[in-house]
Design a protein around this motif. Structure first.
Motif, PDB file in Angstrom:
ATOM      1  N   LEU A 140      46.822  32.771  37.684  1.00 14.99           N
ATOM      2  CA  LEU A 140      46.470  31.524  38.384  1.00 14.99           C
ATOM      3  C   LEU A 140      47.486  31.175  39.465  1.00 14.99           C
ATOM      4  O   LEU A 140      47.154  30.525  40.460  1.00 14.99           O
ATOM      5  N   LYS A 141      48.735  31.602  39.271  1.00 14.25           N
ATOM      6  CA  LYS A 141      49.773  31.311  40.269  1.00 14.25           C
ATOM      7  C   LYS A 141      49.450  31.967  41.611  1.00 14.25           C
ATOM      8  O   LYS A 141      49.873  31.481  42.658  1.00 14.25           O
ATOM      9  N   LEU A 142      48.715  33.082  41.563  1.00 12.30           N
ATOM     10  CA  LEU A 142      48.361  33.782  42.797  1.00 12.30           C
ATOM     11  C   LEU A 142      47.174  33.125  43.487  1.00 12.30           C
ATOM     12  O   LEU A 142      46.991  33.274  44.696  1.00 12.30           O
ATOM     13  N   VAL A 143      46.338  32.428  42.680  1.00 11.51           N
ATOM     14  CA  VAL A 143      45.225  31.682  43.284  1.00 11.51           C
ATOM     15  C   VAL A 143      45.792  30.532  44.090  1.00 11.51           C
ATOM     16  O   VAL A 143      45.437  30.317  45.249  1.00 11.51           O
ATOM     17  N   THR A 144      46.683  29.771  43.469  1.00  8.13           N
ATOM     18  CA  THR A 144      47.457  28.732  44.151  1.00  8.13           C
ATOM     19  C   THR A 144      48.681  28.424  43.304  1.00  8.13           C
ATOM     20  O   THR A 144      48.564  28.288  42.073  1.00  8.13           O
ATOM     21  N   PRO A 145      49.869  28.342  43.896  1.00  4.28           N
ATOM     22  CA  PRO A 145      51.099  28.087  43.127  1.00  4.28           C
ATOM     23  C   PRO A 145      51.036  26.804  42.305  1.00  4.28           C
ATOM     24  O   PRO A 145      51.755  26.675  41.319  1.00  4.28           O
ATOM     25  N   ALA A 146      50.172  25.867  42.687  1.00  4.66           N
ATOM     26  CA  ALA A 146      50.074  24.591  41.959  1.00  4.66           C
ATOM     27  C   ALA A 146      49.607  24.804  40.528  1.00  4.66           C
ATOM     28  O   ALA A 146      49.866  23.971  39.652  1.00  4.66           O
ATOM     29  N   PHE A 147      48.903  25.916  40.277  1.00  7.17           N
ATOM     30  CA  PHE A 147      48.416  26.197  38.923  1.00  7.17           C
ATOM     31  C   PHE A 147      49.525  26.659  37.985  1.00  7.17           C
ATOM     32  O   PHE A 147      49.325  26.747  36.774  1.00  7.17           O
ATOM     33  N   GLY A 148      50.684  26.982  38.528  1.00 11.88           N
ATOM     34  CA  GLY A 148      51.768  27.532  37.722  1.00 11.88           C
ATOM     35  C   GLY A 148      52.173  26.638  36.568  1.00 11.88           C
ATOM     36  O   GLY A 148      52.513  27.118  35.481  1.00 11.88           O
ATOM     37  N   ASP A 149      52.138  25.319  36.779  1.00  8.86           N
ATOM     38  CA  ASP A 149      52.556  24.380  35.731  1.00  8.86           C
ATOM     39  C   ASP A 149      51.550  24.289  34.587  1.00  8.86           C
ATOM     40  O   ASP A 149      51.863  23.707  33.542  1.00  8.86           O
ATOM     41  N   TYR A 150      50.351  24.837  34.780  1.00 13.48           N
ATOM     42  CA  TYR A 150      49.308  24.710  33.768  1.00 13.48           C
ATOM     43  C   TYR A 150      49.214  25.927  32.843  1.00 13.48           C
ATOM     44  O   TYR A 150      48.437  25.919  31.889  1.00 13.48           O
ATOM     45  N   VAL A 151      49.990  26.985  33.143  1.00 16.52           N
ATOM     46  CA  VAL A 151      49.896  28.219  32.346  1.00 16.52           C
ATOM     47  C   VAL A 151      50.247  27.961  30.885  1.00 16.52           C
ATOM     48  O   VAL A 151      49.518  28.357  29.967  1.00 16.52           O
ATOM     49  N   LEU A 152      51.363  27.264  30.655  1.00 13.50           N
ATOM     50  CA  LEU A 152      51.820  27.030  29.284  1.00 13.50           C
ATOM     51  C   LEU A 152      50.854  26.142  28.493  1.00 13.50           C
ATOM     52  O   LEU A 152      50.429  26.521  27.389  1.00 13.50           O
ATOM     53  N   PRO A 153      50.475  24.962  29.009  1.00 10.45           N
ATOM     54  CA  PRO A 153      49.532  24.130  28.237  1.00 10.45           C
ATOM     55  C   PRO A 153      48.169  24.788  28.036  1.00 10.45           C
ATOM     56  O   PRO A 153      47.545  24.634  26.970  1.00 10.45           O
ATOM     57  N   PHE A 285      49.009  44.159  39.197  1.00 10.17           N
ATOM     58  CA  PHE A 285      47.643  44.157  38.686  1.00 10.17           C
ATOM     59  C   PHE A 285      46.758  43.228  39.493  1.00 10.17           C
ATOM     60  O   PHE A 285      45.719  43.644  40.024  1.00 10.17           O
ATOM     61  N   TYR A 286      47.115  41.978  39.601  1.00  6.89           N
ATOM     62  CA  TYR A 286      46.259  41.012  40.296  1.00  6.89           C
ATOM     63  C   TYR A 286      46.218  41.256  41.801  1.00  6.89           C
ATOM     64  O   TYR A 286      45.197  40.974  42.457  1.00  6.89           O
ATOM     65  N   LEU A 287      47.300  41.780  42.371  1.00  2.98           N
ATOM     66  CA  LEU A 287      47.339  42.003  43.817  1.00  2.98           C
ATOM     67  C   LEU A 287      46.477  43.192  44.245  1.00  2.98           C
ATOM     68  O   LEU A 287      46.304  43.424  45.446  1.00  2.98           O
ATOM     69  N   MET A 288      45.917  43.935  43.274  1.00  4.36           N
ATOM     70  CA  MET A 288      44.986  45.012  43.624  1.00  4.36           C
ATOM     71  C   MET A 288      43.656  44.467  44.133  1.00  4.36           C
ATOM     72  O   MET A 288      42.916  45.158  44.832  1.00  4.36           O
ATOM     73  N   TYR A 289      43.338  43.229  43.763  1.00  3.19           N
ATOM     74  CA  TYR A 289      42.001  42.700  44.035  1.00  3.19           C
ATOM     75  C   TYR A 289      42.013  41.788  45.257  1.00  3.19           C
ATOM     76  O   TYR A 289      43.008  41.102  45.541  1.00  3.19           O
ATOM     77  N   PRO A 290      40.901  41.748  46.006  1.00  7.06           N
ATOM     78  CA  PRO A 290      40.817  40.857  47.175  1.00  7.06           C
ATOM     79  C   PRO A 290      40.906  39.398  46.758  1.00  7.06           C
ATOM     80  O   PRO A 290      40.594  39.039  45.618  1.00  7.06           O
ATOM     81  N   GLN A 291      41.311  38.538  47.683  1.00  7.83           N
ATOM     82  CA  GLN A 291      41.550  37.129  47.381  1.00  7.83           C
ATOM     83  C   GLN A 291      40.303  36.445  46.822  1.00  7.83           C
ATOM     84  O   GLN A 291      40.393  35.630  45.905  1.00  7.83           O
ATOM     85  N   TRP A 292      39.129  36.799  47.348  1.00  8.16           N
ATOM     86  CA  TRP A 292      37.892  36.145  46.894  1.00  8.16           C
ATOM     87  C   TRP A 292      37.569  36.459  45.423  1.00  8.16           C
ATOM     88  O   TRP A 292      36.887  35.683  44.739  1.00  8.16           O
ATOM     89  N   ALA A 293      38.076  37.608  44.936  1.00  9.25           N
ATOM     90  CA  ALA A 293      37.769  38.021  43.559  1.00  9.25           C
ATOM     91  C   ALA A 293      38.832  37.560  42.565  1.00  9.25           C
ATOM     92  O   ALA A 293      38.654  37.723  41.356  1.00  9.25           O
ATOM     93  N   LEU A 294      39.916  36.964  43.069  1.00 10.60           N
ATOM     94  CA  LEU A 294      41.063  36.683  42.212  1.00 10.60           C
ATOM     95  C   LEU A 294      40.734  35.733  41.061  1.00 10.60           C
ATOM     96  O   LEU A 294      41.045  36.000  39.900  1.00 10.60           O
TER      97      LEU A 294
END
Length: 633
Positions: A140-153, A285-294
């Motif tokens: 999710l951090k690669l989709v947008t860094p703002a999601f980084g805080d939500y990984v743990l919860p 792993f995640y950087l193998m895929y295009p942004q639209w598929a992330l």
């Protein structure tokens, strides 16, 4: 022409059943190993990142990962260990039961090896859900860094939901496990294919000489990296443990047709991507895929990791059931959540322990990168133990000489021992966690086995042979017990001796029923027994019968249901006129006994934790009579 068409029609149901088993095995058996690409290559690259990544290092690393999959998973597990089954069942304890049955004697080395392997698997069942789910959500951090805080919860929320639904059973959702995981492997293969062309030099990784070059030239850093490389084969032990659910052929077909090619392509694609763009090493792993598929890939990865977590949780339930039936753990509440699949079980105590362990791991390590350092020891340790037991399997079951068995397994043992040594370097970075878990679990199983054996030997010294007792009570005298109508069933583990509960009943109540049954429930060292082996009835006297009921270690010990089969064998009784007598032991710690003081207390605590025998054996609650006694341990 007709016979040919008929043959095709007849084979169709079998082919369809095989296909369903193959798809099902992809979801359950390979769910764990299918999540390794999320973090394995990323973690292996980290030690090299400080001084820059070199082409030979990346190619050598990918080569080592591919050939580790080939040697350990393909050759050891898929082609060899799947044949080391105990009447179709696999896993460490199943193999231990088979070897103990074949050797016919107690072998301490073999026994402790089996306990260590089982304990490490339980540790794996705690770490896998935490590591795999966090790895998936970190995309999710690669989709947008703002999601980084939500990984743990989010990770905690998923774990709460996953463990909460265990009591409902997974039959309703497990039908989707296979198809979802099939899509996951296809997506991984696609990701690898679209990037192999980034740098075709990565194809050199298919040459095993590059793996050997990496081991011999990478130095100290390369040795440390081996711990991360072994993350590629996480889930191989689960592959063996789940043998009984699907059978050898579907598991082998799934590996060669889809799983192995998809994993190989994905690792090759990750390697080519990093060769072309070294900055992608942060999350290849995640950087193998295009942004639209992330975002869809993150969602699919999360589903795949939940399925992987479910697979190891189910494996832990099955392992606990085997341990209980084989006498390595106290009786636990085991609930069957499916009327058709005996593998669908729920063990509340194990579920609770796993849940607490997973949440503690997530909150303690807080990222998959930190947790990955703790993971390898449990995986490599379990594999080394399995190889040692496989050596005894070749000797005892396949009747191979020491030399032949050593030649066959020595290369595997050396490879796994090197990987284990590399992982042991991570003890201070969190590797102590699986070691501590394994020690605690092994200590519990050893204590229970040792304490139960001691109590059994102690009771045997004061026992009265059942034939002597029958002769005494059936002899007419003024002190003969009063005869009361109905049937009394006395449960005992030593049928040749008089059950203590029968002695107490005579002593305190001064009565003896018209019909008395000495009932013993046995667990065989094989998963299932046929109906013809289930019951054996022996007439001891006019008023006494001995009934032996036998279950396999994968079966539910439902005594009430099984007693219904006795009617066909000539034992007539009415359940509402039958009383089941159980002895309840109140253990008292005493000095200078067969167990050390700390082990006495631990055994007593485990005994208090055990489920009531009437519930375990599925006896009718309103027909059970319990008589207590104090026993010094």
């Amino acid at each position: 022409m007709t016979s040919s068409m008929t043959g095709t029609v007849d084979q169709t149901p079998d082919a369809r059943k095989l296909l369903l088993l193959v798809i099902g095995s992809i979801g359950v058996v390979y769910g764990d190993i299918g999540t390794s690409p999320l973090y394995a290559f990323r973690e292996a690259l980290r030690p090299f990142a400080e001084d820059g990544l070199h082409e030979t290092e990346i190619i050598g690393l990918i080569s080592l990962m591919v050939w580790t999959l080939t040697i350990i998973v393909t050759f050891k597990y898929v082609l060899f260990l799947l044949r080391a089954d105990n009447d179709g069942e696999g896993g460490t304890l199943s193999l231990l039961a088979l070897l103990m049955k074949k050797t016919g004697r107690y072998m301490p080395v073999l026994f402790f090896a089996g306990l260590i392997g089982a304990a490490l698997f339980i540790g794996d069942a705690m770490i896998t859900p935490a590591l795999s789910v966090m790895s998936a959500l970190e995309g999710l951090k690669l989709v947008t860094p703002a999601f980084g805080d939500y990984v743990l919860p989010l990770s905690i929320a998923i774990m709460v939901g996953l463990f909460a639904v265990q009591s409902k059973g997974t039959a309703a959702v497990s039908k989707f496990f296979g198809p979802i995981t099939v899509v996951w492997f296809l997506v991984m293969a696609w990701g690898g294919l679209i990037h192999i062309g980034d740098d075709l030099a990565i194809l050199e990784a298919l040459n095993p000489l590059n793996a050997l070059w990496f081991i011999t030239h990478a130095g100290t850093v390369g040795f440390i990296v081996l711990g991360a490389v072994f993350l590629t084969v996480t889930g191989a032990e689960a592959l063996y443990a789940d043998l009984g659910h699907f059978g050898r052929k579907p598991i082998q077909i799934a590996w060669f047709i889809l799983v192995f090619p998809a994993l190989t392509l994905n690792y090759l694609g990750q390697g080519a991507l990093v060769l072309d763009n070294p900055a992608a090493a942060d999350n290849p792993f995640y950087l193998m895929y295009p942004q639209w598929a992330l975002l869809p890939i993150v969602v699919l990865a999360t589903l795949a990791t939940i399925i992987a977590a479910q697979a190891v949780i189910t494996g832990a339930f099955s392992l606990a059931r085997q341990a209980v039936h084989l006498g390595f753990m106290p009786r636990l509440m085991i609930r069957f959540t499916s009327e058709t699949n005996t593998g669908q079980i729920y063990v509340p105590a194990v579920n609770g322990i796993l849940f607490i362990g997973v949440i503690v791991l997530i909150l303690s390590f807080r990222s998959s990168e930190s947790l990955a350092t703790a993971y390898g020891i449990s995986v490599t340790g379990a594999m080394v133990v399995t190889t040692l037991m496989a050596f005894q399997f070749l000797r005892s079951i396949w009747n191979k000489s020491v030399l032949v068995a050593a030649i066959f397994l020595a290369p595997l043992f050396i490879v796994e021992a090197v990987f284990l040594a590399a992982n042991l370097l991570k003890i201070h970075d969190g590797g102590w966690v699986p070691v501590a878990l394994a020690i605690v679990i092994m200590l519990l199983m050893w204590t229970w086995t040792k304490g139960s054996r001691y109590l059994k030997e102690k009771a045997a010294r004061n026992d009265i042979p059942i034939k002597t007792f029958i002769a005494m009570v059936e002899k007419e005298s003024d002190h003969s017990p009063v005869t009361v109508p109905g049937t009394a069933v006395f449960l005992t583990s030593v049928p040749d001796q008089t059950p203590a509960v029968l002695m107490h009943n005579i002593k305190h109540n001064h009565v003896l029923h018209e019909q008395n049954v000495i009932l013993t429930v046995w667990t065989k060292d094989k998963p299932y027994v046929s109906e013809s082996e289930r019951i054996e009835i022996t007439r001891l006297s006019k008023r006494f019968l001995r009934i032996d009921i036998t279950f396999g270690f994968m079966e539910e010990p439902n005594v009430t249901k099984t007693l219904g089969l006795c009617r066909k064998a000539g034992f007539k009784f009415e359940i509402m006129q039958t009383s089941f007598y159980l002895g309840r032991r109140n253990l008292i710690a005493t000095p200078n006994t067969g167990l050390p003081g700390w082990q006495e207390k631990l055994y007593m605590g485990m005994a208090d934790f055990a489920i009531d025998p009437s519930a375990y054996f599925k006896l009718p609650p309103n027909r059970v009579v319990e008589l207590g006694e104090q026993v010094a341990i």
